[in-house]
Design a protein around this motif. Sequence first.
Motif, PDB file in Angstrom:
ATOM      1  N   LYS A 104       0.860  -1.188   0.000  1.00 53.08           N
ATOM      2  CA  LYS A 104       0.000   0.000   0.000  1.00 53.08           C
ATOM      3  C   LYS A 104       0.892   1.232   0.000  1.00 53.08           C
ATOM      4  O   LYS A 104       2.037   1.172   0.453  1.00 53.08           O
ATOM      5  CB  LYS A 104      -0.866   0.032   1.267  1.00 53.08           C
ATOM      6  CG  LYS A 104      -1.894  -1.064   1.353  1.00 53.08           C
ATOM      7  CD  LYS A 104      -2.708  -0.891   2.630  1.00 53.08           C
ATOM      8  CE  LYS A 104      -3.802  -1.934   2.751  1.00 53.08           C
ATOM      9  NZ  LYS A 104      -4.594  -1.749   3.975  1.00 53.08           N
ATOM     10  N   ASP A 110      -0.869  -6.186   4.959  1.00 52.82           N
ATOM     11  CA  ASP A 110      -0.212  -4.902   4.713  1.00 52.82           C
ATOM     12  C   ASP A 110       1.301  -5.059   4.858  1.00 52.82           C
ATOM     13  O   ASP A 110       1.796  -5.421   5.919  1.00 52.82           O
ATOM     14  CB  ASP A 110      -0.744  -3.880   5.729  1.00 52.82           C
ATOM     15  CG  ASP A 110      -0.225  -2.467   5.468  1.00 52.82           C
ATOM     16  OD1 ASP A 110       0.707  -2.297   4.650  1.00 52.82           O
ATOM     17  OD2 ASP A 110      -0.755  -1.539   6.101  1.00 52.82           O
ATOM     18  N   ARG A 126       3.614  -2.611   4.022  1.00 54.16           N
ATOM     19  CA  ARG A 126       4.342  -1.342   3.948  1.00 54.16           C
ATOM     20  C   ARG A 126       5.649  -1.425   4.728  1.00 54.16           C
ATOM     21  O   ARG A 126       5.663  -1.867   5.865  1.00 54.16           O
ATOM     22  CB  ARG A 126       3.492  -0.191   4.494  1.00 54.16           C
ATOM     23  CG  ARG A 126       2.513   0.336   3.462  1.00 54.16           C
ATOM     24  CD  ARG A 126       1.689   1.431   4.016  1.00 54.16           C
ATOM     25  NE  ARG A 126       0.605   0.836   4.827  1.00 54.16           N
ATOM     26  CZ  ARG A 126      -0.438   1.516   5.266  1.00 54.16           C
ATOM     27  NH1 ARG A 126      -0.543   2.804   5.021  1.00 54.16           N
ATOM     28  NH2 ARG A 126      -1.365   0.914   5.962  1.00 54.16           N
TER      29      ARG A 126
END
Length: 138
Positions: A63, A95, A97
């Motif tokens: 993301k 996620d 990131r």
Amino acid sequence: MKIVGLDVGSKTIGVAVSDLLGMTAQGITTIKWDEAEVSSADEQLKQIIEEHAVGKAVIGLPKHMNGSIGERGEASMTYAEHVEKVHNIPVILWDERLTTAAAERVLLEADMSRKKRKKVIDKMAAVMILQTYLDQSK
């Protein structure tokens, strides 16, 4: 049940597998694949799933820092659907990131040469994706 963690890139897929208790993630390999041909990694992934008796997959979802999903995130979502359908195991998008940046930092701290880092960075990122999932699932 073991869990496989995947860091899906445009040319390679980093692969990690959990232990039986779901406590730790170990890097297994990096699969070279052609993103345009989504099934190009199926045979290798099938072997890993069978060899390690994997019952679930965790795939990194890249993301943007603001939480939005870009082109790489869309590609990971498409691959997640493919894995679920072809390998018949549930897939969780996680996620990811900063995992590649964190993996790079760990390898730099280990004083690994750039050439060696390039070979293991995707596998290390897969370990970090899977380990963060395992840590938050306890």
